[in-house]
Enzyme design. Structure first.
Site: not given
Length: 320
Positions: A64, A186
């Site tokens: 991320s 993510d």
């Protein structure tokens, strides 16, 4: 053990150049994400770049926001990438808690990638495509229920899509991102601290960037109810394997965090690690923090903590 890692990095810096190196080690830089907490990772990679260590790693693996910090480091733009948090995305163009009332996601990852990464503070793709550390970003495959380390940053368009995928926060952002026929969200759903990927690729030493204090409540008192609800929601929305995967990751996260910040001389899976984290009394940054002063302070704190490690002091890091 920790001094050995510093010795390796300093010897590589003194020799100049980048990988492959004339030593038997494979050194990885691993970065945790955390949405706006990524500003701390940004401060840490800024310290690495300004001290001349950016090209001293064989491998960089991020999840991320951690992957974004590593991408800007790999491109030789660490400080520029860090400034994004308090100059470009601490606003309603990126974070707007009222958007769900209009049927839209709170966080606009497309604004981050298409506006900021492409136009406002564009990545230097010539640097990304040049020889240097291998860069990977962890994302979660929602149809197979597994984590995947994506690469291919030397290709301009693919680089943007990989960053879009690794940062597409479940529940806060829009739906999955498709790359090569597979759909991703993510990477934090699968692996928030992706040491395992560095291990699989043969790392002997890992420098780990953490964005939470070891005293953070999210680390010391993780919410079992929240994790239960989130894992079941992911399983309902995507693949049933995500129930087990996200629950395991939630439990593993706190365990690994404590290992990384509490113990001296510890190895994880045979890999020698060193963690750099915010101080124990550092106030945790919210994933949707927008206060410029808070974000600038967090970036500086991250930079200071990494500088402490690089100078060989006991502040800012723990041996594992």
């Amino acid at each position: 053990m920790s001094r050995r890692l510093l010795e390796i990095l300093r010897a590589r810096r003194a020799a100049g150049g980048g990988p492959p190196f004339d030593d038997p080690h494979l050194v990885a830089l691993v970065a945790e994400g955390g949405a706006m907490r990524g500003v701390i990772a940004g401060g840490m990679v800024t310290a690495l770049e300004e001290a001349g260590f950016a090209d001293c790693f064989d491998l960089m693996v991020g999840t991320s926001a951690g992957a974004c910090a590593l991408a800007y480091l790999r491109a030789g733009q660490a400080r520029l990438g860090t400034s994004i948090y308090f100059e470009d995305i601490n606003n309603r163009s990126f974070i707007d808690t009222r958007r769900p009332l209009r049927g839209r996601a709170i966080v606009d990852i497309d604004f981050l990638v298409d506006r900021v990464f492409r136009e406002v503070k564009p990545l230097d793709h010539r640097r990304l495509a040049s020889p240097g550390p291998r860069l990977l970003a962890v994302a979660t495959d929602v149809d197979r229920g597994e984590g995947v380390a994506l690469e291919g940053f030397e290709n301009r368009e693919r680089a943007y899509e990989v960053l879009r995928a690794t940062t597409r926060m479940p529940l806060l952002a829009a739906g999955p991102v498709e790359i090569d026929g597979r759909r991703y969200i993510d990477g934090s759903a699968a692996d928030r601290i992706p040491i395992a990927y560095a291990q699989r690729l043969g790392a002997t030493h890992v420098l780990v960037i953490l964005t939470r204090s070891p005293n953070s409540r999210s680390v010391t008192q993780p919410s079992a109810i929240r994790n239960y609800l989130k894992s079941n929601l992911f399983a309902a929305l995507y693949h049933r394997n995500l129930r087990t995967l996200t629950r395991h990751e939630a439990n593993n996260y706190s365990r690994i965090y404590q290992i990384l910040t509490d113990y001296d001389g510890y190895e994880i899976g045979g890999v020698r690690c060193r963690a750099v984290s915010p101080a124990g009394n550092f106030r945790e940054i919210s994933r949707i923090e927008t206060n410029e002063e808070v974000l600038r302070g967090a970036a500086q704190h991250g930079q200071d903590r990494m500088n402490d490690f690089l100078m060989g002091t006991n502040e800012g890091s723990q041996d594992v």
